[in-house]
Design an enzyme around this catalytic site. Sequence first.
Site, mmCIF file in Angstrom:
data_model
loop_
_atom_site.group_PDB
_atom_site.id
_atom_site.type_symbol
_atom_site.label_atom_id
_atom_site.label_comp_id
_atom_site.label_asym_id
_atom_site.label_seq_id
_atom_site.Cartn_x
_atom_site.Cartn_y
_atom_site.Cartn_z
ATOM 1 N N ASN A 172 10.216 49.699 -14.390
ATOM 2 C CA ASN A 172 10.233 51.148 -14.990
ATOM 3 C C ASN A 172 10.370 51.124 -16.548
ATOM 4 O OD1 ASN A 172 10.651 54.076 -14.571
ATOM 5 N ND2 ASN A 172 12.416 53.653 -15.983
ATOM 6 N N GLU A 173 9.265 52.074 -16.856
ATOM 7 C CA GLU A 173 9.080 52.149 -18.520
ATOM 8 C C GLU A 173 9.456 50.773 -19.519
ATOM 9 O OE1 GLU A 173 11.157 55.959 -19.321
ATOM 10 O OE2 GLU A 173 9.546 56.938 -18.541
ATOM 11 N N GLU A 292 6.256 59.966 -12.729
ATOM 12 C CA GLU A 292 7.175 60.717 -13.269
ATOM 13 C C GLU A 292 6.411 62.092 -13.923
ATOM 14 O OE1 GLU A 292 10.644 59.139 -15.329
ATOM 15 O OE2 GLU A 292 10.652 57.227 -14.390
ATOM 16 N N GLN A 347 12.538 65.059 -10.835
ATOM 17 C CA GLN A 347 12.907 64.414 -9.755
ATOM 18 C C GLN A 347 13.065 65.384 -8.331
ATOM 19 O OE1 GLN A 347 16.074 61.619 -10.243
ATOM 20 N NE2 GLN A 347 15.248 60.650 -12.351
HETATM 21 O O1 AHR Z 1 13.623 61.056 -14.839
HETATM 22 C C1 AHR Z 1 14.576 60.783 -15.866
HETATM 23 C C2 AHR Z 1 14.212 59.625 -16.658
HETATM 24 O O2 AHR Z 1 12.967 59.618 -17.413
HETATM 25 C C3 AHR Z 1 13.795 58.233 -15.847
HETATM 26 O O3 AHR Z 1 15.046 57.420 -15.669
HETATM 27 C C4 AHR Z 1 13.026 57.464 -16.790
HETATM 28 O O4 AHR Z 1 12.094 56.716 -16.228
HETATM 29 C C5 AHR Z 1 12.384 58.561 -17.560
HETATM 30 O O5 AHR Z 1 12.447 58.226 -19.030
#
Ligand code: AHR
Length: 498
Positions: A172-173, A292, A347
């Site tokens: 992730n990221e 996201e 989310q």
């Molecule tokens: O969705 C909240 C956060 O945003 C996630 O954990 C991260 O991947 C993004 O920076």
Amino acid sequence: MKKSKITLAREFKISDIDKRIYGSFVEHLGRAVYGGIFEPGHPTADKNGFRQDVIDLIRQIDVPIVRYPGGNFVSGYNWEDGVGPVDKRPKKLELAWGTLEPNEFGTNEFADWCKAANTAPMMAVNLGTRGPEEARNLVEYCNHKGGSYWSDLRRSHGWENPHDIKLWCLGNEMDGDWQMGHKTAVEYGRVANEAAKIMKWTDPSIELVLCGSSARTMKTFGEWEATTLELAYDKVNYISLHQYFNNNDNDSKNFLAHSVRLDDYIKTVICICDYIKGKLHSKHTVNLSVDEWNVWYHSNGAKFEKWSKAPHLLEDVYNFEDALLVGLMLITLINNSDRVKVACMAQLVNVIAPIMTEDSGRAWAQTIFYPFMHASKYGRGSALRPVIDTTKHDTREYNDVPDIDACATLSEDGTEITLFAVNRDFEEDNIVTLNLTDFEDPQAIEHITMCGYDLKAENTADSQTVVPKSAPLPVFDGKKAEIKLAPLSWNVVRFKVK
Ligand code: AHR
């Protein structure tokens, strides 16, 4: 009053829509899991502790995939902590968000919850503090039938059948320095390639998402995508994009134009994918996973007790203008559905989410719940390219922003068209002449709208203020109909066609 024209034709097809663009995301963050989807003892909880009031709302928005377990969380997560007897699982300091992770809910519980919520898992592996070895073990644990160490461990934990998880995120990221185990593009590209290789050797049926940039504004944007794709191209099916918008400046006109930036971001990433495809002389196409996306800023700066379990974190309460921008972002995803095959609203519950809960209490729908529900419900089938002739305006950051933004979908059986449209104008109605050129005998069946609310109006557990309502049906004269779109409105107009 302003006027626009939209022309649709059966032959102007963008693509079949991959229903996974209506995905969402549950991270071990705040009250997304604990007090969100999972609250043993809640009056609506089933025997597994899954809140049925939350599941009922999720079923209304019909989410086909849910990304899990993070997010920033996954980059420090040991998945082994979350399986096996619950009383033996360790409580750990969760460094991404500064909370306490009790590990009462883990991979197997999530797989069961997905079944209960009529969705499928999109599992992320930790390529931050861990690597390919732990990732392939997790694939074996989840997807192998039995007869090997990790698959038999799953069976011994009480899950005889494999979870058969098809879609996996390679970390992730990883471009962000806030990420545990942050890497340069070369470091990440190499690790992702090696993890992908052995994850696919373990289960060749899986699909993989490479981490793209965590935002279009990252200094490394562009170069990150090109470098990581070049290092892992043939092993991955998708590259991710993350996009959050805010209205920190309280400039709503500019805020409602942000979907133009999402469109530009998507199109730029497509170009980079195809540049690397050409450079490598590959026949393989890498598509996009916008895994996201949302509005995120209302809750910034909220205080919470460090190292507490499931504090109230990132609990944005959304307003009407957020619902309009969410609608515009959905329009953008549908109009790019030839390359965007996966997207996750970030989310799902409590944490920057369409669904909110009270601890031990009610669950309720935020303003952004509704455009998402409409798109997920009516935006299936194929996407048609609308030819839009509309007036334009400038904002602080954007020029030539269309007053009317729209997309259209044709249902799988070819008998129903849905037009999704936002009128960005603050004052004037827009009369749209819709021309359904090659459709026979069109009849309007429903016009749903969200309009007339104060831009800052919100929903709460006590009051559903910002909700969809019915608008008068447009009447066809042959293949043309006039549709009135109110100022600052989200519209879903459905037609029967032959
Ligand atoms: O969705 C909240 C956060 O945003 C996630 O954990 C991260 O991947 C993004 O920076």
